[in-house]
Design a protein around this motif. Structure first.
Motif, PDB file in Angstrom:
ATOM      1  N   ASP A  34       0.812  -1.226   0.000  1.00 12.46           N
ATOM      2  CA  ASP A  34       0.000   0.000   0.000  1.00 12.46           C
ATOM      3  C   ASP A  34       0.839   1.266   0.000  1.00 12.46           C
ATOM      4  O   ASP A  34       0.330   2.347   0.301  1.00 12.46           O
ATOM      5  N   PHE A  35       2.122   1.141  -0.354  1.00 13.95           N
ATOM      6  CA  PHE A  35       3.027   2.296  -0.249  1.00 13.95           C
ATOM      7  C   PHE A  35       2.546   3.479  -1.087  1.00 13.95           C
ATOM      8  O   PHE A  35       2.556   4.627  -0.628  1.00 13.95           O
ATOM      9  N   LEU A  36       2.138   3.237  -2.319  1.00 10.18           N
ATOM     10  CA  LEU A  36       1.684   4.340  -3.173  1.00 10.18           C
ATOM     11  C   LEU A  36       0.480   5.040  -2.565  1.00 10.18           C
ATOM     12  O   LEU A  36       0.388   6.272  -2.580  1.00 10.18           O
ATOM     13  N   ASP A  37      -0.463   4.273  -2.024  1.00 11.70           N
ATOM     14  CA  ASP A  37      -1.653   4.862  -1.409  1.00 11.70           C
ATOM     15  C   ASP A  37      -1.293   5.724  -0.212  1.00 11.70           C
ATOM     16  O   ASP A  37      -1.870   6.800   0.001  1.00 11.70           O
ATOM     17  N   PRO A  42      -1.527  11.100  -1.506  1.00 16.11           N
ATOM     18  CA  PRO A  42      -1.790  12.409  -0.884  1.00 16.11           C
ATOM     19  C   PRO A  42      -0.921  13.541  -1.434  1.00 16.11           C
ATOM     20  O   PRO A  42      -1.134  14.709  -1.087  1.00 16.11           O
ATOM     21  N   SER A  43       0.062  13.226  -2.263  1.00 16.21           N
ATOM     22  CA  SER A  43       1.018  14.226  -2.734  1.00 16.21           C
ATOM     23  C   SER A  43       0.466  15.002  -3.917  1.00 16.21           C
ATOM     24  O   SER A  43      -0.668  14.803  -4.345  1.00 16.21           O
ATOM     25  N   LEU A  53       4.093   5.378 -11.538  1.00 15.39           N
ATOM     26  CA  LEU A  53       4.703   4.785 -10.357  1.00 15.39           C
ATOM     27  C   LEU A  53       4.131   3.392 -10.103  1.00 15.39           C
ATOM     28  O   LEU A  53       4.856   2.460  -9.722  1.00 15.39           O
ATOM     29  N   GLY A  54       2.833   3.246 -10.340  1.00 13.61           N
ATOM     30  CA  GLY A  54       2.214   1.934 -10.194  1.00 13.61           C
ATOM     31  C   GLY A  54       2.804   0.909 -11.149  1.00 13.61           C
ATOM     32  O   GLY A  54       2.983  -0.263 -10.799  1.00 13.61           O
ATOM     33  N   GLN A  55       3.131   1.350 -12.354  1.00 14.00           N
ATOM     34  CA  GLN A  55       3.749   0.439 -13.314  1.00 14.00           C
ATOM     35  C   GLN A  55       5.126  -0.013 -12.824  1.00 14.00           C
ATOM     36  O   GLN A  55       5.502  -1.169 -12.996  1.00 14.00           O
ATOM     37  N   ALA A  63       6.704  -7.359  -7.874  1.00 17.88           N
ATOM     38  CA  ALA A  63       5.442  -6.636  -8.083  1.00 17.88           C
ATOM     39  C   ALA A  63       4.555  -6.720  -6.852  1.00 17.88           C
ATOM     40  O   ALA A  63       4.357  -7.790  -6.270  1.00 17.88           O
ATOM     41  N   GLY A  64       4.039  -5.565  -6.423  1.00 11.15           N
ATOM     42  CA  GLY A  64       3.094  -5.510  -5.321  1.00 11.15           C
ATOM     43  C   GLY A  64       3.688  -5.590  -3.938  1.00 11.15           C
ATOM     44  O   GLY A  64       2.950  -5.607  -2.945  1.00 11.15           O
ATOM     45  N   THR A  65       5.016  -5.591  -3.836  1.00  7.78           N
ATOM     46  CA  THR A  65       5.658  -5.695  -2.518  1.00  7.78           C
ATOM     47  C   THR A  65       6.055  -4.337  -1.949  1.00  7.78           C
ATOM     48  O   THR A  65       6.328  -4.225  -0.753  1.00  7.78           O
ATOM     49  N   GLY A  66       6.145  -3.321  -2.804  1.00 12.84           N
ATOM     50  CA  GLY A  66       6.674  -2.034  -2.374  1.00 12.84           C
ATOM     51  C   GLY A  66       8.177  -1.937  -2.538  1.00 12.84           C
ATOM     52  O   GLY A  66       8.782  -0.920  -2.181  1.00 12.84           O
TER      53      GLY A  66
END
Length: 350
Positions: A34-37, A42-43, A53-55, A63-66
């Motif tokens: 959930d790092f991007l969230d 909020p930025s 960034l999600g890509q 993938a999906g670990t942060g």
């Protein structure tokens, strides 16, 4: 875990059992799915930048670990092509660089306008492109600490870039121009929806004394990181710190005794934690460089660096020469060994 700990020999207990008592892990914005969230939504980043960034965060084995594993190959310009690809001439053909990143399960491949320009249409949909837009061309004699643009942000976008990368040589005579130049480039990249990655390197002959190289001091590299996040880099690339006290030894800059007495220690995890702290306590991800290839010890050194980075609160490694200066299959294996550290839940934040 067994294969990882076997590589660390005497350092195993110190690295894997170390408890950071300098900057508490509770203050760190931890990497995670959930790092991007938590840190980017909020930025001020636009939806297009968040998507880019999600890509990056959602590709490859991590993938999906942060966490991130990036293959960087710009050394043909930065170090000369012969010095870089002499150990493995197949990489004079730039398509093999992309193939290695794909087969190695990397989040992205970071390389030059020239490389992407030859194979962009074939691979743009297979792995995120990180276009390095400036370089030290190295043919100027005597050498100087400068980075010059090799193309435009718009051209990187046309090549299908997910992100652009640039280097600033903080402390060099040309650093003021580089800061302004890269800040403008990153602003334009964000306008076009691309993510930004900054190589935050210190460069000044005065930073190296007779017995120690303070280009890799925690205090100097930490401040370089802080300048990098200030111009809104989304990811910071930095060398792993090897010492501390650069400002106090060289006798310049502003310091506080806490930088050396309470915010860090001689442990490499604590030194790297100080780098993470200067990336807004991990709100901006720190990826450490893998360093030069030394041959037989490369895998052990790469695993060690990954453990230090992960336990400090960093987000991954960007390792090139250790992977591409060896046979292709061995390069894939080394990249996977790095990634295995970040996939191992037993290796936690110190």
């Amino acid at each position: 875990m067994a294969s990882i700990t076997a590589s660390l020999s005497a350092e195993t207990e110190a690295l894997l059992q170390h408890e950071c008592k300098t900057i508490s892990k509770d203050l760190i914005h931890r990497p995670g799915p959930d790092f991007l969230d938590r840190c980017f939504v909020p930025s001020s980043r636009t939806p297009q930048v968040i998507r880019s960034l999600g890509q990056l965060y959602n590709h490859g084995r991590l993938a999906g670990t942060g966490y991130m594993s990036i293959l960087p190959v710009d050394q043909g310009i930065e170090h000369t092509a012969g010095a870089s690809f002499g150990p493995n001439p197949m990489y004079f053909d730039p398509e093999n660089i992309i193939k290695l990143a794909v087969e190695g399960g990397c989040n992205a491949v970071a390389t030059t306008f020239g490389t992407f320009g030859t194979v962009a249409r074939k691979y743009a949909h297979k792995i995120p492109f990180l276009v390095k837009i400036n370089h030290n061309e190295l043919l100027t004699y005597p050498n100087k600490f400068d980075q010059i643009l090799f193309g435009s942000v718009e051209e990187a976008w046309n090549l299908g870039a997910t992100a652009v990368g640039a280097t600033i040589y903080f402390g060099s005579e040309e650093s003021n121009r580089q800061i302004v130049e890269v800040a403008h480039a990153f602003e334009r990249a964000h306008e076009l929806g691309m993510a930004t990655v900054l190589w935050c390197y210190a460069r000044n002959n005065a930073f190296k004394t007779a017995d120690k190289d303070y280009h890799v001091a925690a205090d100097i590299t930490g401040q370089a990181n802080h300048l990098g996040v200030t111009i809104q880099a989304d990811i910071i690339k930095q060398k792993l710190p090897e010492n501390n006290g650069g400002f106090s030894t060289i006798n310049f800059g502003k310091t506080h005794k806490a930088m050396y007495e309470t915010l860090s220690s001689d442990n490499p995890i604590d030194l790297t934690r100080y780098q993470v702290a200067n990336c807004y306590m991990g709100r901006i991800g720190l990826i450490n460089s893998g360093g030069e290839s030394k041959g037989a010890t490369d895998r052990d050194e790469a695993i060690r660096t990954a453990i230090i980075n992960k336990r400090a609160g960093g987000q991954g490694l960007i390792s090139g020469r250790k992977a591409f200066q060896r046979p292709f299959a061995e390069g894939v294996e080394l990249l996977n060994a790095i990634q295995d550290v970040y996939l191992d839940d037993a290796i936690t934040l110190a």
